[in-house]
Scaffold this motif. Structure first.
Motif, short mmCIF file in Angstrom:
data_model
loop_
_atom_site.label_atom_id
_atom_site.label_comp_id
_atom_site.label_asym_id
_atom_site.label_seq_id
_atom_site.Cartn_x
_atom_site.Cartn_y
_atom_site.Cartn_z
N ALA A 1 52.07 60.74 17.74
CA ALA A 1 50.93 59.99 18.25
C ALA A 1 49.94 59.67 17.14
CB ALA A 1 50.23 60.79 19.35
N SER A 2 49.28 58.53 17.27
CA SER A 2 48.21 58.13 16.36
C SER A 2 47.08 57.58 17.21
CB SER A 2 48.70 57.07 15.37
OG SER A 2 47.63 56.63 14.56
N TRP A 3 45.88 58.08 16.97
CA TRP A 3 44.75 57.66 17.80
C TRP A 3 44.19 56.30 17.38
CZ3 TRP A 3 44.70 61.41 14.11
CH2 TRP A 3 43.83 61.26 13.04
N VAL A 4 44.65 55.75 16.26
CA VAL A 4 44.28 54.41 15.84
C VAL A 4 45.51 53.53 15.98
CG1 VAL A 4 43.45 52.97 13.94
CG2 VAL A 4 42.54 55.27 14.24
N HIS A 5 45.48 52.60 16.93
CA HIS A 5 46.65 51.79 17.25
C HIS A 5 46.62 50.47 16.50
CE1 HIS A 5 47.15 54.14 21.28
NE2 HIS A 5 47.51 54.83 20.22
N ALA A 6 46.41 50.54 15.21
CA ALA A 6 46.44 49.36 14.35
C ALA A 6 46.50 49.83 12.91
CB ALA A 6 45.21 48.47 14.58
N ARG A 7 46.72 48.90 11.99
CA ARG A 7 46.80 49.25 10.58
C ARG A 7 45.40 49.34 9.98
NH1 ARG A 7 50.60 45.14 11.32
NH2 ARG A 7 52.73 45.91 11.51
N GLN A 8 44.64 50.29 10.47
CA GLN A 8 43.30 50.57 9.97
C GLN A 8 43.19 52.05 9.67
OE1 GLN A 8 41.13 48.69 13.33
NE2 GLN A 8 40.27 47.29 11.82
N TYR A 9 42.22 52.41 8.82
CA TYR A 9 42.11 53.80 8.37
C TYR A 9 41.85 54.76 9.52
CZ TYR A 9 41.69 52.02 3.58
OH TYR A 9 41.93 51.42 2.38
N THR A 10 42.52 55.90 9.46
CA THR A 10 42.24 56.98 10.40
C THR A 10 41.19 57.95 9.86
OG1 THR A 10 43.96 58.44 9.48
CG2 THR A 10 44.64 56.88 11.20
N GLY A 11 40.97 57.93 8.55
CA GLY A 11 40.02 58.85 7.93
C GLY A 11 40.67 60.05 7.29
N ARG A 12 41.97 60.22 7.47
CA ARG A 12 42.66 61.37 6.89
C ARG A 12 43.20 61.03 5.50
NH1 ARG A 12 46.70 64.04 11.21
NH2 ARG A 12 47.84 62.08 10.80
N ILE A 13 43.02 61.95 4.56
CA ILE A 13 43.61 61.85 3.24
C ILE A 13 44.88 62.69 3.23
CG2 ILE A 13 43.29 62.29 0.79
CD1 ILE A 13 41.58 60.04 1.76
N VAL A 14 46.01 62.08 2.94
CA VAL A 14 47.30 62.76 2.99
C VAL A 14 47.93 62.74 1.60
CG1 VAL A 14 49.56 62.86 4.12
CG2 VAL A 14 47.58 61.94 5.36
N THR A 15 48.46 63.90 1.18
CA THR A 15 49.16 63.98 -0.10
C THR A 15 50.66 64.11 0.16
OG1 THR A 15 48.84 66.38 -0.16
CG2 THR A 15 47.21 65.01 -1.29
N VAL A 16 51.44 63.37 -0.60
CA VAL A 16 52.89 63.35 -0.45
C VAL A 16 53.51 63.62 -1.81
CG1 VAL A 16 54.89 62.03 0.32
CG2 VAL A 16 52.68 61.65 1.39
N SER A 17 54.56 64.42 -1.84
CA SER A 17 55.24 64.72 -3.09
C SER A 17 55.85 63.45 -3.70
CB SER A 17 56.35 65.75 -2.85
OG SER A 17 57.14 65.94 -4.01
N ASN A 18 55.67 63.29 -5.01
CA ASN A 18 56.24 62.12 -5.68
C ASN A 18 57.75 62.07 -5.55
OD1 ASN A 18 53.69 61.37 -6.53
ND2 ASN A 18 53.89 62.29 -8.54
N GLY A 19 58.40 63.25 -5.49
CA GLY A 19 59.85 63.29 -5.41
C GLY A 19 60.40 62.66 -4.15
N THR A 20 59.54 62.35 -3.19
CA THR A 20 59.99 61.73 -1.95
C THR A 20 60.63 60.37 -2.19
OG1 THR A 20 58.17 62.86 -0.81
CG2 THR A 20 59.27 61.13 0.40
N ILE A 21 60.25 59.70 -3.28
CA ILE A 21 60.79 58.37 -3.53
C ILE A 21 62.29 58.42 -3.80
CG2 ILE A 21 58.60 57.62 -4.49
CD1 ILE A 21 59.92 57.66 -7.26
N PHE A 22 62.83 59.61 -4.18
CA PHE A 22 64.26 59.73 -4.45
C PHE A 22 65.07 60.01 -3.19
CE2 PHE A 22 62.75 61.24 -8.77
CZ PHE A 22 63.00 60.02 -9.38
N THR A 23 64.42 60.46 -2.12
CA THR A 23 65.15 60.90 -0.93
C THR A 23 64.86 60.06 0.31
OG1 THR A 23 63.39 62.51 -0.43
CG2 THR A 23 65.26 63.27 -1.75
N GLU A 24 63.76 59.32 0.32
CA GLU A 24 63.40 58.54 1.50
C GLU A 24 63.01 57.12 1.09
OE1 GLU A 24 60.56 60.32 4.08
OE2 GLU A 24 61.39 62.34 3.89
#
Length: 333
Positions: free
Chosen positions: A174-197
């Motif tokens: 679920a996402s409480w913002v139903h559009a491509r607008q900011y939710t206010g959350r800062i999320v960090t993702v591992s750089n290595g994800t580009i090799f697997t996803e």
């Protein structure tokens, strides 16, 4: 030697080993202590120089974090800092008399196994720096997170999360913002994800999106007039006849083996059991899609009201008849 001899009651030297309060430190010789001292001084000096370089960059380039110049300058400082530290530590701890081949081999194997994710993320960092995947400021989807890249580190990418349309949000959370607008959350993702996803980039080569708005129209209403209303609203608010969009599409065709694509709004019909679904397809900039769709929806509703056209809904369906056998049948009969 002179520094250690100056405090004989606290630190002493016996047979080349360092003693603290009469306790011999195993594996710590005078040479090792001096190297540790120089290591601390080197790290402190490099960190001070790094902070000074970053301060100069902020003063020269301004405070805009999203400025590409500031980003690349900051990354250059980070890389130079890492290189200087590695070279300095190697110069301090490795001497011509030191046999480090076996130790380095074992250390490298151990680090490669224990820090494989870290090594993977670091390798991905240099792949990202090439600019073929994404840059700071791009709108991407990485590791299931959608949003704008606000920072790129050696190991992690920081993303300002944006919401998801209801059809997309229902598939993976679920996402409480139903559009491509900011939710206010800062999320960090591992750089290595580009090799697997997969990595979806909304802005790198083609900073536009094809969007659609579907409208169910009863079979009894004026469908041709409804199509005209949809097409007029899309032409008034979507990207139409924009030379920049045409140039961006031409660049895409020159780089990738993609089929022809139309930039002009169009309406497509789909037959269902209850109504005719009219879908208007149009081009919109990658940012501000919600505002474009809002303007189109408002104009479409106004046009439908003026034309007296009703929108079909499941609750508004009329029952036109039932077979006589079902009408006369009773429960248990």
């Amino acid at each position: 030697m002179s520094l250690l001899a100056a405090v004989p009651d606290v630190v002493g030297v016996e047979s080349g080993a360092v003693q603290v309060l009469g306790v011999t430190l195993v594996g710590v010789s005078v040479t090792t202590a001096v190297k540790l001292l120089f290591t601390g001084l080197l790290v402190a000096l490099v960190m001070v120089l790094r902070a000074g370089a970053l301060a100069v960059l902020r003063a020269v380039l301004g405070g805009a974090v999203a400025d590409p110049r500031r980003f690349w300058a900051r990354q250059a400082v980070q890389v130079v800092t890492a290189v200087v530290l590695v070279l300095g530590l190697v110069s301090i701890w490795v001497t011509p008399e030191t046999d480090v081949s076996v130790g380095v081999g074992l250390l490298t194997a151990g680090l490669a196994f224990a820090l494989q994710q870290v090594v993977l993320s670091l390798a991905a960092y240099f792949v990202i720096l090439r600019g073929d995947t994404f840059n700071v400021g791009d709108r991407i989807e990485l590791g299931g997170v959608r949003g704008d890249v606000v920072r790129l580190g050696f190991l992690r990418t920081t993303i300002m999360e944006m919401g998801r349309p209801p059809a997309v949000a229902g598939s993976d959370g679920a996402s409480w913002v139903h559009a491509r607008q900011y939710t206010g959350r800062i999320v960090t993702v591992s750089n290595g994800t580009i090799f697997t996803e997969p990595v979806a980039n909304y802005t790198r080569d083609f900073p536009y999106l094809w969007e659609e708005i579907a409208l169910p129209i009863p079979y009894t209403e004026d469908r041709v007039r409804a199509e005209e209303i949809l097409l007029t609203a899309a032409c008034d608010h979507a990207v139409v006849g924009d030379p920049e969009a045409e140039q961006a599409l031409a660049v895409m065709r020159s780089r990738y083996a993609m089929s022809d694509a139309s930039l002009d709004p169009a309406v497509f019909w789909r037959l269902t059991e209850q109504w005719v679904e009219l879908s208007v397809r149009f081009l919109a900039p990658h940012r501000g899609v919600r505002a474009v769709k809002d303007a189109i929806a408002r104009q479409v509703l106004t046009g439908l009201d003026e034309a007296g056209i009703q929108v079909a809904t499941p609750t508004a369906l009329d029952v036109v008849g039932m077979p006589r056998e079902r009408q006369e049948r009773r429960p248990g009969g």
